[in-house]
Scaffold this motif. Structure first.
Motif, PDB file in Angstrom:
ATOM      1  N   MET A   1       0.804  -1.210   0.000  1.00 14.18           N
ATOM      2  CA  MET A   1       0.000   0.000   0.000  1.00 14.18           C
ATOM      3  C   MET A   1       0.845   1.273   0.000  1.00 14.18           C
ATOM      4  SD  MET A   1      -3.147  -0.260  -0.350  1.00 14.18           S
ATOM      5  CE  MET A   1      -4.199  -1.635  -0.577  1.00 14.18           C
ATOM      6  N   ALA A   2       2.130   1.145   0.300  1.00 15.62           N
ATOM      7  CA  ALA A   2       2.993   2.328   0.328  1.00 15.62           C
ATOM      8  C   ALA A   2       3.041   3.000  -1.031  1.00 15.62           C
ATOM      9  CB  ALA A   2       4.389   1.949   0.789  1.00 15.62           C
ATOM     10  N   THR A   3       3.072   2.200  -2.096  1.00 15.89           N
ATOM     11  CA  THR A   3       3.102   2.762  -3.448  1.00 15.89           C
ATOM     12  C   THR A   3       1.825   3.529  -3.739  1.00 15.89           C
ATOM     13  OG1 THR A   3       4.518   0.966  -4.178  1.00 15.89           O
ATOM     14  CG2 THR A   3       3.390   2.197  -5.872  1.00 15.89           C
ATOM     15  N   CYS A   4       0.690   2.988  -3.304  1.00 13.61           N
ATOM     16  CA  CYS A   4      -0.590   3.653  -3.521  1.00 13.61           C
ATOM     17  C   CYS A   4      -0.606   5.030  -2.844  1.00 13.61           C
ATOM     18  CB  CYS A   4      -1.727   2.786  -2.987  1.00 13.61           C
ATOM     19  SG  CYS A   4      -3.355   3.497  -3.236  1.00 13.61           S
ATOM     20  N   GLY A   5      -0.087   5.106  -1.622  1.00 12.90           N
ATOM     21  CA  GLY A   5      -0.026   6.373  -0.904  1.00 12.90           C
ATOM     22  C   GLY A   5       0.906   7.368  -1.569  1.00 12.90           C
ATOM     23  N   ARG A   6       2.012   6.871  -2.105  1.00 14.12           N
ATOM     24  CA  ARG A   6       2.970   7.729  -2.804  1.00 14.12           C
ATOM     25  C   ARG A   6       2.334   8.297  -4.072  1.00 14.12           C
ATOM     26  NH1 ARG A   6       6.489   7.508  -6.852  1.00 14.12           N
ATOM     27  NH2 ARG A   6       6.099   5.341  -7.335  1.00 14.12           N
ATOM     28  N   ILE A   7       1.663   7.441  -4.824  1.00 13.77           N
ATOM     29  CA  ILE A   7       1.014   7.876  -6.066  1.00 13.77           C
ATOM     30  C   ILE A   7      -0.102   8.864  -5.762  1.00 13.77           C
ATOM     31  CG2 ILE A   7      -0.394   7.100  -8.012  1.00 13.77           C
ATOM     32  CD1 ILE A   7       1.333   4.501  -7.954  1.00 13.77           C
ATOM     33  N   SER A   8      -0.858   8.589  -4.730  1.00 11.92           N
ATOM     34  CA  SER A   8      -1.936   9.484  -4.329  1.00 11.92           C
ATOM     35  C   SER A   8      -1.389  10.859  -3.935  1.00 11.92           C
ATOM     36  CB  SER A   8      -2.706   8.862  -3.162  1.00 11.92           C
ATOM     37  OG  SER A   8      -3.721   9.722  -2.730  1.00 11.92           O
ATOM     38  N   ALA A   9      -0.303  10.879  -3.173  1.00 15.42           N
ATOM     39  CA  ALA A   9       0.312  12.145  -2.754  1.00 15.42           C
ATOM     40  C   ALA A   9       0.850  12.908  -3.959  1.00 15.42           C
ATOM     41  CB  ALA A   9       1.422  11.884  -1.748  1.00 15.42           C
ATOM     42  N   LYS A  10       1.458  12.173  -4.902  1.00 17.24           N
ATOM     43  CA  LYS A  10       1.977  12.809  -6.117  1.00 17.24           C
ATOM     44  C   LYS A  10       0.834  13.399  -6.940  1.00 17.24           C
ATOM     45  CE  LYS A  10       4.271  11.842 -10.450  1.00 17.24           C
ATOM     46  NZ  LYS A  10       4.247  10.850 -11.495  1.00 17.24           N
ATOM     47  N   ASN A  11      -0.236  12.628  -7.124  1.00 17.57           N
ATOM     48  CA  ASN A  11      -1.379  13.099  -7.901  1.00 17.57           C
ATOM     49  C   ASN A  11      -2.044  14.301  -7.250  1.00 17.57           C
ATOM     50  OD1 ASN A  11      -0.961  11.098  -9.796  1.00 17.57           O
ATOM     51  ND2 ASN A  11      -2.543   9.745  -8.990  1.00 17.57           N
ATOM     52  N   SER A  12      -2.128  14.281  -5.938  1.00 14.21           N
ATOM     53  CA  SER A  12      -2.730  15.395  -5.210  1.00 14.21           C
ATOM     54  C   SER A  12      -1.921  16.683  -5.420  1.00 14.21           C
ATOM     55  CB  SER A  12      -2.814  15.051  -3.728  1.00 14.21           C
ATOM     56  OG  SER A  12      -3.368  16.116  -2.998  1.00 14.21           O
ATOM     57  N   LEU A  13      -0.616  16.568  -5.300  1.00 10.81           N
ATOM     58  CA  LEU A  13       0.261  17.723  -5.502  1.00 10.81           C
ATOM     59  C   LEU A  13       0.164  18.233  -6.937  1.00 10.81           C
ATOM     60  CD1 LEU A  13       2.490  19.710  -4.717  1.00 10.81           C
ATOM     61  CD2 LEU A  13       4.160  17.872  -5.125  1.00 10.81           C
ATOM     62  N   GLU A  14       0.218  17.319  -7.886  1.00  8.31           N
ATOM     63  CA  GLU A  14       0.157  17.704  -9.293  1.00  8.31           C
ATOM     64  C   GLU A  14      -1.168  18.390  -9.618  1.00  8.31           C
ATOM     65  OE1 GLU A  14       1.763  15.490 -13.147  1.00  8.31           O
ATOM     66  OE2 GLU A  14       0.063  14.443 -12.246  1.00  8.31           O
ATOM     67  N   CYS A  15      -2.243  17.832  -9.132  1.00  6.03           N
ATOM     68  CA  CYS A  15      -3.570  18.405  -9.357  1.00  6.03           C
ATOM     69  C   CYS A  15      -3.675  19.800  -8.728  1.00  6.03           C
ATOM     70  CB  CYS A  15      -4.624  17.464  -8.771  1.00  6.03           C
ATOM     71  SG  CYS A  15      -6.316  18.011  -9.001  1.00  6.03           S
ATOM     72  N   TYR A  16      -3.215  19.922  -7.496  1.00  9.06           N
ATOM     73  CA  TYR A  16      -3.277  21.213  -6.807  1.00  9.06           C
ATOM     74  C   TYR A  16      -2.472  22.270  -7.562  1.00  9.06           C
ATOM     75  CZ  TYR A  16      -3.276  24.659  -3.068  1.00  9.06           C
ATOM     76  OH  TYR A  16      -3.447  25.807  -2.353  1.00  9.06           O
ATOM     77  N   ALA A  17      -1.271  21.904  -8.006  1.00 11.55           N
ATOM     78  CA  ALA A  17      -0.405  22.861  -8.701  1.00 11.55           C
ATOM     79  C   ALA A  17      -1.033  23.322 -10.020  1.00 11.55           C
ATOM     80  CB  ALA A  17       0.973  22.245  -8.956  1.00 11.55           C
ATOM     81  N   PHE A  18      -1.483  22.369 -10.837  1.00 10.39           N
ATOM     82  CA  PHE A  18      -2.062  22.735 -12.136  1.00 10.39           C
ATOM     83  C   PHE A  18      -3.367  23.508 -11.975  1.00 10.39           C
ATOM     84  CE2 PHE A  18       0.710  19.384 -13.967  1.00 10.39           C
ATOM     85  CZ  PHE A  18       1.244  20.115 -15.020  1.00 10.39           C
ATOM     86  N   ASN A  19      -4.227  23.066 -11.076  1.00  3.76           N
ATOM     87  CA  ASN A  19      -5.514  23.738 -10.905  1.00  3.76           C
ATOM     88  C   ASN A  19      -5.364  25.135 -10.311  1.00  3.76           C
ATOM     89  OD1 ASN A  19      -7.014  21.668 -12.019  1.00  3.76           O
ATOM     90  ND2 ASN A  19      -7.405  20.694 -10.065  1.00  3.76           N
ATOM     91  N   THR A  20      -4.460  25.282  -9.366  1.00  5.27           N
ATOM     92  CA  THR A  20      -4.250  26.593  -8.759  1.00  5.27           C
ATOM     93  C   THR A  20      -3.672  27.565  -9.785  1.00  5.27           C
ATOM     94  OG1 THR A  20      -3.931  25.575  -6.601  1.00  5.27           O
ATOM     95  CG2 THR A  20      -3.144  27.828  -6.854  1.00  5.27           C
ATOM     96  N   LYS A  21      -2.714  27.089 -10.563  1.00  6.26           N
ATOM     97  CA  LYS A  21      -2.118  27.923 -11.604  1.00  6.26           C
ATOM     98  C   LYS A  21      -3.177  28.362 -12.616  1.00  6.26           C
ATOM     99  CE  LYS A  21       1.483  27.755 -15.175  1.00  6.26           C
ATOM    100  NZ  LYS A  21       0.630  27.801 -16.358  1.00  6.26           N
ATOM    101  N   TRP A  51       9.607  20.662 -10.256  1.00 11.28           N
ATOM    102  CA  TRP A  51      10.120  19.731  -9.262  1.00 11.28           C
ATOM    103  C   TRP A  51       9.503  18.343  -9.461  1.00 11.28           C
ATOM    104  CZ3 TRP A  51       8.014  16.644  -5.479  1.00 11.28           C
ATOM    105  CH2 TRP A  51       8.915  16.093  -4.570  1.00 11.28           C
ATOM    106  N   LEU A  52       8.200  18.312  -9.722  1.00 10.36           N
ATOM    107  CA  LEU A  52       7.512  17.040  -9.957  1.00 10.36           C
ATOM    108  C   LEU A  52       8.118  16.294 -11.147  1.00 10.36           C
ATOM    109  CD1 LEU A  52       3.787  17.980  -9.341  1.00 10.36           C
ATOM    110  CD2 LEU A  52       4.931  15.989  -8.380  1.00 10.36           C
ATOM    111  N   GLU A  53       8.400  17.029 -12.215  1.00  2.00           N
ATOM    112  CA  GLU A  53       8.983  16.413 -13.411  1.00  2.00           C
ATOM    113  C   GLU A  53      10.354  15.815 -13.120  1.00  2.00           C
ATOM    114  OE1 GLU A  53       8.850  19.650 -16.215  1.00  2.00           O
ATOM    115  OE2 GLU A  53       6.698  19.397 -16.546  1.00  2.00           O
ATOM    116  N   ASP A  54      11.102  16.457 -12.228  1.00  6.05           N
ATOM    117  CA  ASP A  54      12.455  16.002 -11.899  1.00  6.05           C
ATOM    118  C   ASP A  54      12.491  14.979 -10.758  1.00  6.05           C
ATOM    119  OD1 ASP A  54      13.459  17.706 -13.840  1.00  6.05           O
ATOM    120  OD2 ASP A  54      13.917  19.309 -12.404  1.00  6.05           O
ATOM    121  N   ASN A  55      11.361  14.761 -10.097  1.00  7.08           N
ATOM    122  CA  ASN A  55      11.331  13.885  -8.916  1.00  7.08           C
ATOM    123  C   ASN A  55      10.181  12.884  -8.999  1.00  7.08           C
ATOM    124  OD1 ASN A  55      13.421  15.068  -6.862  1.00  7.08           O
ATOM    125  ND2 ASN A  55      12.429  16.804  -7.831  1.00  7.08           N
ATOM    126  N   GLN A  56      10.097  12.187 -10.103  1.00 10.16           N
ATOM    127  CA  GLN A  56       9.019  11.226 -10.329  1.00 10.16           C
ATOM    128  C   GLN A  56       8.992  10.099  -9.292  1.00 10.16           C
ATOM    129  OE1 GLN A  56       6.564  11.205 -12.904  1.00 10.16           O
ATOM    130  NE2 GLN A  56       7.226  13.329 -13.069  1.00 10.16           N
TER     131      GLN A  56
END
Length: 108
Positions: A1-21, A51-56
Motif C-alpha cells: 500500500m505504500a506505493t498507492c499512498g505515494r502515487i496518491s500524494a503525487k497526484n494530489s500535488l500535481e492536481c493542486y499545482a495545475f488547478n491553482t495555476k 520539481w515534480l517532473e524532476d522527482n518522479q
C-alpha cells in the motif's frame, strides 16, 4: 500500500499545482488579483511542476511536504479572492487540498 499512498500524494500535488495555476490565470479573475499575487502563485506552481517532473520517484512525505509549501504560498492568496463574496468564475472547487487517496479506515 505504500506505493498507492505515494502515487496518491503525487497526484494530489500535481492536481493542486495545475488547478491553482489555471485558476489565477483565469481571465474572469484578473481584476480580483494583484499582478504581484498572481506572479507569486504562478511562479510557485511552475516551480512545483518542474520539481515534480524532476522527482518522479520521490517518497510520499516529500510530495506532501511540497504540497504544504505550495499551499502556504497559494492558499492565502486564493482565499483573498473570496473575501467579500464569491467571484464569478471561481476556482474554489478546482484546487483540492490535502491527500485525495483512501482513508486509513478504507484500507483496513
Amino acid at each position: 500500500m505504500a506505493t498507492c499512498g505515494r502515487i496518491s500524494a503525487k497526484n494530489s500535488l500535481e492536481c493542486y499545482a495545475f488547478n491553482t495555476k489555471s485558476c489565477v490565470e483565469d481571465d474572469r479573475l484578473k481584476d480580483k488579483l494583484s499582478e504581484e499575487d498572481k506572479k507569486k502563485v504562478v511562479d510557485k506552481c511552475k516551480e512545483t511542476i518542474s520539481w515534480l517532473e524532476d522527482n518522479q520517484l520521490a517518497e510520499k512525505d516529500e510530495y506532501q511536504h511540497k504540497q504544504k509549501e505550495l499551499e502556504n504560498v497559494c492558499s492565502p492568496i486564493i482565499s483573498s479572492l473570496y473575501q467579500g463574496g464569491r467571484p464569478t468564475g471561481t476556482c474554489r472547487g478546482q484546487a483540492p487540498r490535502g491527500p485525495q487517496g483512501p482513508t486509513i479506515e478504507e484500507v483496513h
